[in-house]
Design a protein around this motif. Structure first.
Motif, short mmCIF file in Angstrom:
data_model
loop_
_atom_site.label_atom_id
_atom_site.label_comp_id
_atom_site.label_asym_id
_atom_site.label_seq_id
_atom_site.Cartn_x
_atom_site.Cartn_y
_atom_site.Cartn_z
N GLU A 52 0.83 -1.20 0.00
CA GLU A 52 0.00 0.00 0.00
C GLU A 52 0.87 1.25 0.00
N LEU A 55 2.28 1.79 -3.45
CA LEU A 55 1.24 2.30 -4.34
C LEU A 55 0.97 3.78 -4.08
N LEU A 56 0.90 4.16 -2.82
CA LEU A 56 0.65 5.57 -2.48
C LEU A 56 1.81 6.46 -2.93
N LYS A 57 3.03 5.99 -2.79
CA LYS A 57 4.19 6.76 -3.24
C LYS A 57 4.15 6.95 -4.76
N LYS A 58 3.77 5.89 -5.48
CA LYS A 58 3.68 5.97 -6.94
C LYS A 58 2.60 6.98 -7.34
N GLU A 59 1.44 6.91 -6.68
CA GLU A 59 0.36 7.84 -6.98
C GLU A 59 0.77 9.27 -6.67
N LEU A 60 1.50 9.48 -5.58
CA LEU A 60 1.97 10.82 -5.23
C LEU A 60 2.91 11.37 -6.30
N ARG A 61 3.86 10.55 -6.78
CA ARG A 61 4.78 10.99 -7.84
C ARG A 61 4.01 11.38 -9.10
N GLU A 62 3.02 10.56 -9.47
CA GLU A 62 2.23 10.85 -10.66
C GLU A 62 1.43 12.14 -10.49
N THR A 63 0.85 12.33 -9.33
CA THR A 63 0.05 13.53 -9.06
C THR A 63 0.94 14.78 -9.08
N GLN A 64 2.13 14.68 -8.50
CA GLN A 64 3.06 15.81 -8.51
C GLN A 64 3.48 16.15 -9.94
N GLU A 66 1.69 15.59 -12.68
CA GLU A 66 0.53 16.21 -13.31
C GLU A 66 0.39 17.66 -12.88
#
Length: 87
Positions: A52, A55-64, A66
């Motif tokens: 988890e 996954l959260l770290k990956k989502e954070l990188r993608e959001t940053q 964007e």
């Protein structure tokens, strides 16, 4: 200890160079995780919490990423407009 020296010697003779520390780490992982140790394909064994977190770290990188793209887009489209500050 003699057992490990024999294994290291066999590995060396077969062209594989494995340090004693690495062999010890493999043994320790095998004894602590038994059947789930060495799943293959170099995949790391992660607990549910570690999965988890990854996954959260990956989502954070993608959001940053964007966010940064949107900031650049705003600055490009508002160069002559002066409506947006871009901050």
């Amino acid at each position: 200890m003699v057992y490990y020296k024999c294994i290291l010697e066999l590995l060396h003779l077969s062209g594989h160079h494995v340090s004693p520390a690495l062999l010890y780490r493999w043994r320790k992982e095998f004894s602590s995780k038994q059947g789930s140790s060495f799943p293959g394909n170099g995949k790391v064994i992660l607990s549910a919490a570690e999965q988890e977190l990854a996954l959260l770290k990956k989502e954070l990188r993608e959001t940053q990423m964007e966010r940064d793209i949107l900031k650049k887009a705003i600055s490009i489209f508002s160069k002559g407009d002066n409506k947006y500050s871009g901050s």
